[in-house]
Design a protein around this motif. Structure first.
Motif, PDB file in Angstrom:
ATOM      1  N   VAL A  16      35.368  41.238  41.580  1.00 17.22           N
ATOM      2  CA  VAL A  16      35.843  41.301  40.194  1.00 17.22           C
ATOM      3  C   VAL A  16      36.827  42.453  40.062  1.00 17.22           C
ATOM      4  CG1 VAL A  16      35.171  41.667  37.785  1.00 17.22           C
ATOM      5  CG2 VAL A  16      33.748  40.253  39.283  1.00 17.22           C
ATOM      6  N   ALA A  17      37.921  42.197  39.347  1.00 17.35           N
ATOM      7  CA  ALA A  17      38.993  43.187  39.198  1.00 17.35           C
ATOM      8  C   ALA A  17      38.960  43.838  37.832  1.00 17.35           C
ATOM      9  CB  ALA A  17      40.349  42.518  39.406  1.00 17.35           C
ATOM     10  N   LEU A  18      39.374  45.111  37.811  1.00 16.25           N
ATOM     11  CA  LEU A  18      39.721  45.807  36.571  1.00 16.25           C
ATOM     12  C   LEU A  18      41.239  45.954  36.578  1.00 16.25           C
ATOM     13  CD1 LEU A  18      37.011  48.635  36.538  1.00 16.25           C
ATOM     14  CD2 LEU A  18      37.029  46.544  35.164  1.00 16.25           C
ATOM     15  N   ALA A  19      41.909  45.228  35.693  1.00 17.37           N
ATOM     16  CA  ALA A  19      43.375  45.225  35.658  1.00 17.37           C
ATOM     17  C   ALA A  19      43.847  45.836  34.349  1.00 17.37           C
ATOM     18  CB  ALA A  19      43.904  43.800  35.798  1.00 17.37           C
ATOM     19  N   GLY A  20      45.125  46.215  34.320  1.00 16.61           N
ATOM     20  CA  GLY A  20      45.700  46.769  33.097  1.00 16.61           C
ATOM     21  C   GLY A  20      46.787  47.767  33.407  1.00 16.61           C
ATOM     22  N   LEU A  21      47.421  48.256  32.374  1.00 20.78           N
ATOM     23  CA  LEU A  21      48.454  49.266  32.543  1.00 20.78           C
ATOM     24  C   LEU A  21      47.828  50.601  32.929  1.00 20.78           C
ATOM     25  CD1 LEU A  21      50.673  48.405  29.447  1.00 20.78           C
ATOM     26  CD2 LEU A  21      50.998  47.665  31.817  1.00 20.78           C
ATOM     27  N   GLU A  22      48.632  51.464  33.514  1.00 19.46           N
ATOM     28  CA  GLU A  22      48.135  52.759  33.987  1.00 19.46           C
ATOM     29  C   GLU A  22      47.561  53.581  32.829  1.00 19.46           C
ATOM     30  OE1 GLU A  22      47.773  55.608  37.248  1.00 19.46           O
ATOM     31  OE2 GLU A  22      48.156  53.469  37.120  1.00 19.46           O
ATOM     32  N   GLY A  23      46.428  54.211  33.102  1.00 21.38           N
ATOM     33  CA  GLY A  23      45.854  55.133  32.140  1.00 21.38           C
ATOM     34  C   GLY A  23      45.104  54.487  30.994  1.00 21.38           C
ATOM     35  N   GLN A  24      44.780  53.194  31.105  1.00 17.66           N
ATOM     36  CA  GLN A  24      44.080  52.510  30.009  1.00 17.66           C
ATOM     37  C   GLN A  24      42.563  52.554  30.153  1.00 17.66           C
ATOM     38  OE1 GLN A  24      45.489  51.233  27.085  1.00 17.66           O
ATOM     39  NE2 GLN A  24      47.110  52.504  27.952  1.00 17.66           N
ATOM     40  N   GLY A  25      42.069  53.103  31.264  1.00 23.11           N
ATOM     41  CA  GLY A  25      40.632  53.289  31.393  1.00 23.11           C
ATOM     42  C   GLY A  25      39.983  52.625  32.583  1.00 23.11           C
ATOM     43  N   GLN A  26      40.771  51.899  33.430  1.00 22.31           N
ATOM     44  CA  GLN A  26      40.172  51.222  34.580  1.00 22.31           C
ATOM     45  C   GLN A  26      39.444  52.204  35.491  1.00 22.31           C
ATOM     46  OE1 GLN A  26      43.330  50.956  33.234  1.00 22.31           O
ATOM     47  NE2 GLN A  26      44.472  49.639  34.630  1.00 22.31           N
ATOM     48  N   ARG A  83      46.893  48.693  41.249  1.00 22.49           N
ATOM     49  CA  ARG A  83      48.131  48.652  40.482  1.00 22.49           C
ATOM     50  C   ARG A  83      48.938  47.400  40.809  1.00 22.49           C
ATOM     51  NH1 ARG A  83      47.603  54.052  42.083  1.00 22.49           N
ATOM     52  NH2 ARG A  83      47.403  55.515  40.349  1.00 22.49           N
ATOM     53  N   GLU A  84      48.580  46.696  41.882  1.00 21.29           N
ATOM     54  CA  GLU A  84      49.314  45.503  42.300  1.00 21.29           C
ATOM     55  C   GLU A  84      48.643  44.267  41.703  1.00 21.29           C
ATOM     56  OE1 GLU A  84      50.812  45.267  46.336  1.00 21.29           O
ATOM     57  OE2 GLU A  84      50.071  47.286  46.721  1.00 21.29           O
ATOM     58  N   THR A  85      49.258  43.718  40.669  1.00 22.04           N
ATOM     59  CA  THR A  85      48.661  42.585  39.960  1.00 22.04           C
ATOM     60  C   THR A  85      48.508  41.377  40.866  1.00 22.04           C
ATOM     61  OG1 THR A  85      49.707  43.396  37.934  1.00 22.04           O
ATOM     62  CG2 THR A  85      48.831  41.160  37.890  1.00 22.04           C
ATOM     63  N   LEU A  86      49.505  41.095  41.698  1.00 21.81           N
ATOM     64  CA  LEU A  86      49.417  39.946  42.595  1.00 21.81           C
ATOM     65  C   LEU A  86      48.253  40.094  43.569  1.00 21.81           C
ATOM     66  CD1 LEU A  86      53.169  39.182  43.435  1.00 21.81           C
ATOM     67  CD2 LEU A  86      51.600  37.817  42.052  1.00 21.81           C
ATOM     68  N   GLU A  87      47.958  41.332  43.967  1.00 18.00           N
ATOM     69  CA  GLU A  87      46.817  41.578  44.841  1.00 18.00           C
ATOM     70  C   GLU A  87      45.518  41.169  44.150  1.00 18.00           C
ATOM     71  OE1 GLU A  87      46.182  45.040  47.734  1.00 18.00           O
ATOM     72  OE2 GLU A  87      45.410  45.836  45.847  1.00 18.00           O
ATOM     73  N   LEU A  88      45.373  41.532  42.895  1.00 13.08           N
ATOM     74  CA  LEU A  88      44.159  41.204  42.164  1.00 13.08           C
ATOM     75  C   LEU A  88      44.029  39.696  41.949  1.00 13.08           C
ATOM     76  CD1 LEU A  88      44.058  44.077  39.512  1.00 13.08           C
ATOM     77  CD2 LEU A  88      42.934  43.967  41.738  1.00 13.08           C
ATOM     78  N   ASP A 113      43.217  31.128  37.766  1.00  9.66           N
ATOM     79  CA  ASP A 113      44.054  30.665  36.653  1.00  9.66           C
ATOM     80  C   ASP A 113      44.953  31.764  36.098  1.00  9.66           C
ATOM     81  OD1 ASP A 113      42.677  28.251  36.887  1.00  9.66           O
ATOM     82  OD2 ASP A 113      41.189  28.825  35.366  1.00  9.66           O
ATOM     83  N   ALA A 114      44.812  32.977  36.617  1.00  6.84           N
ATOM     84  CA  ALA A 114      45.530  34.126  36.050  1.00  6.84           C
ATOM     85  C   ALA A 114      46.988  34.139  36.498  1.00  6.84           C
ATOM     86  CB  ALA A 114      44.851  35.425  36.458  1.00  6.84           C
ATOM     87  N   THR A 115      47.837  34.705  35.659  1.00  9.16           N
ATOM     88  CA  THR A 115      49.243  34.939  35.988  1.00  9.16           C
ATOM     89  C   THR A 115      49.585  36.377  35.628  1.00  9.16           C
ATOM     90  OG1 THR A 115      50.048  34.301  33.791  1.00  9.16           O
ATOM     91  CG2 THR A 115      49.838  32.540  35.451  1.00  9.16           C
ATOM     92  N   GLU A 116      50.634  36.896  36.235  1.00  4.91           N
ATOM     93  CA  GLU A 116      51.088  38.253  35.896  1.00  4.91           C
ATOM     94  C   GLU A 116      51.410  38.348  34.408  1.00  4.91           C
ATOM     95  OE1 GLU A 116      53.395  40.555  39.175  1.00  4.91           O
ATOM     96  OE2 GLU A 116      54.051  38.482  39.332  1.00  4.91           O
ATOM     97  N   HIS A 117      52.042  37.307  33.878  1.00  4.83           N
ATOM     98  CA  HIS A 117      52.429  37.309  32.459  1.00  4.83           C
ATOM     99  C   HIS A 117      51.199  37.350  31.574  1.00  4.83           C
ATOM    100  CE1 HIS A 117      53.931  35.711  28.591  1.00  4.83           C
ATOM    101  NE2 HIS A 117      55.081  36.264  28.948  1.00  4.83           N
ATOM    102  N   GLY A 118      50.192  36.541  31.905  1.00  5.93           N
ATOM    103  CA  GLY A 118      48.974  36.510  31.102  1.00  5.93           C
ATOM    104  C   GLY A 118      48.221  37.821  31.124  1.00  5.93           C
ATOM    105  N   ILE A 119      48.148  38.441  32.312  1.00  9.39           N
ATOM    106  CA  ILE A 119      47.475  39.731  32.428  1.00  9.39           C
ATOM    107  C   ILE A 119      48.221  40.791  31.629  1.00  9.39           C
ATOM    108  CG2 ILE A 119      46.882  41.572  34.055  1.00  9.39           C
ATOM    109  CD1 ILE A 119      46.316  39.358  36.119  1.00  9.39           C
TER     110      ILE A 119
END
Length: 497
Positions: free
Chosen positions: A282-292, A456-461, A484-490
């Protein structure tokens, strides 16, 4: 257009190991030249020869048609070659300004250090990269991303014609990468030549004009990037396509291995709950510094959240947990923590591979129990993980980045942990080693292990994980199947859309 730099038939050996065999490289003014290859391919050695760190055993270097050679890095810098190496060279016990002017300190008319000028010029250099840092801060107080930017500012601030950037974005988020890329484009438009070493495909195709690929110390070829695709470039590097990078996802999952209930990262954050089941990544994704990272480190006591409950491997833990014994307490219930900074927080670089792999095995023994040898387990771990070295007695610091990361991960696989908490599983790791690490993590999950990972690499996740939890404002705002995830959706979820 005349060549700015031409490296012709460069060879270099260390002992009996051939690092480079008759490699040629041409740099043109006003271009960004990608240098690609797996770890150990010879990229850094070639650039260290250009930067004056090493001298070639054979071959020649020409600048503007004139033969040149450097006996040390200062000669190269004075000749117009500025380098930002992958291994950060900042001194942590000195300030940012002192590091920026190390070896070229300005003097007052009375002969003392001109600290006012150092601070002013350092502040200006940092501001050009969008950094609002106090030049008097000790480097030891900076995050790893901030240290990377200071190193980059130091290199870009030099009045050079050639810039060598070795993994400059390994610790940077997407916004910081774009700031750096803007400055690289400015340098290119000024007629500079930039060598860009990175394992991130999106950056290579976004910023570079030409690519040279090395493999096992030999030149594979040089191509315009306009003629390449990520798949063809990966095939050129390692002989397999992009689609082969990630292993198949698991189709089954068991009971919860991690369950977070009503966790509040800080007093203002919204509470959230999430779970990771046995057999899942399971991944924790998001922009830098948002709490992951705060969420992940809350589970080992390295961050103190406001409140919440964690149930890990059947053990109920009220958050925040004690910082002093958090990591050791987690290891006792078969939870391993792989930090982002493997050099400062993960590995003992001066100790052997054997010592680094066996630490968790020794930690699991009872106090005053008889010490035992784990030689067979270590040999099996190194073999199963394909750790490339001269043997278990080799220092961890002598390994490539990919092999260091496998040693850190192998520490917990050898100890048969049930849960892995991982920050940046492939930071600064080449494509071939990434594929091996992904395979190891999937095999761990298929055996019933549970993995919570951030990157930090969305495609990796997307490629590695089963589910993705998107974090924004110190709370989980969305969850989606990775398939089902996409970079745009994330990104939409990460921006609070």
């Amino acid at each position: 257009m005349q060549n700015l730099i031409e490296m012709s038939r460069i060879s270099k050996s260390f002992g009996g190991s051939h690092a480079l065999r008759e490699v040629s490289l041409t740099l043109m003014p006003g271009t960004v030249h990608a240098l690609m290859g797996e770890n150990g391919a010879g990229k850094s050695t070639l650039m260290k020869i250009l930067a004056g760190v090493h001298q070639p055993d054979s071959g020649e270097i020409f600048k503007n048609g004139h033969r040149i050679s450097f006996s040390n890095p200062r000669d190269a810098l004075e000749f117009g070659i500025s380098t930002v190496f992958q291994e950060l060279s900042l001194l942590p016990n000195m300030s940012i300004a002192e590091n920026m002017f190390l070896g070229r300190e300005p003097r007052t008319r009375f002969g003392g250090l001109d600290r006012r000028r150092m601070r002013q010029e350092t502040r200006a250099a940092l501001e050009r990269l969008g950094l609002n840092l106090d030049p008097g801060m000790l480097v030891s107080e900076l995050s790893i991303a901030q240290r990377q930017f200071v190193e980059i500012a130091h290199g870009i601030d030099a009045d050079a014609a050639i810039f060598i950037l070795d993994e400059p974005t390994a610790a940077l988020n997407a916004a910081d990468v774009e700031i750096l890329n803007r400055h690289i484009r400015d340098l290119r438009d000024q007629g500079k030549a930039i060598v860009y070493i990175s394992h991130r495909m999106d950056e290579i195709f976004n910023i570079c004009d030409t690519v040279t690929v090395l493999k096992d110390g030999r030149l594979v070829g040089t191509r315009p990037l306009s003629d390449m695709t990520p798949s063809s470039l990966i095939a050129m590097m390692v002989g397999r396509e992009l689609s082969d990078l990630f292993p198949l996802r698991s189709q089954r999952a068991g009971d919860d291995a991690i369950e977070l209930v009503n966790v509040k990262i800080d007093v203002r954050a919204k509470p959230f709950s999430l779970s990771v089941r046995k057999g899942e990544i399971v991944a924790l994704a998001g922009l830098e510094g948002q709490g992951q990272q705060k969420i992940l480190r809350s589970l080992v006591g390295e961050f103190q959240p406001f409140s919440g409950t964690a149930v890990i491997c059947g053990h109920s833990i009220r958050l925040p947990m004690r910082a002093k014994h958090g990591i050791r307490a987690m290891q006792k219930i078969a939870v391993g923590f792989v930090p982002e900074d493997r050099k400062d927080e993960g590995l003992f670089l001066g100790l052997s591979i054997e010592h680094n792999l066996s630490i968790s095995l020794h930690a699991a023994r009872k106090e005053f129990s008889i010490a035992r040898s784990y030689r067979d387990i270590i040999a099996a771990t190194m073999r199963g993980m394909n750790i490339k070295s001269s043997g278990p007695s080799a220092a961890a610091g002598s390994l490539s980045g990919g092999n260091q990361q496998k040693v850190l991960l192998g520490r917990y696989l050898a100890a048969r942990m049930d849960v892995l908490l991982i920050e940046e599983p492939t930071r600064g790791v080449d494509i071939g080693a990434k594929s091996e690490i992904y395979k190891l993590l999937r095999e761990f999950a298929d055996r019933g292990g549970a993995v919570l990972v951030l990157s930090r690499e969305t495609l990796e996740l997307i490629g590695l994980c089963d589910r993705i939890c998107v974090v924004h404002g110190n709370t989980v705002v969305a969850e989606m199947p990775a398939a089902d995830a996409t970079e745009h959706g994330i990104l939409d979820a990460a921006l609070g859309a």
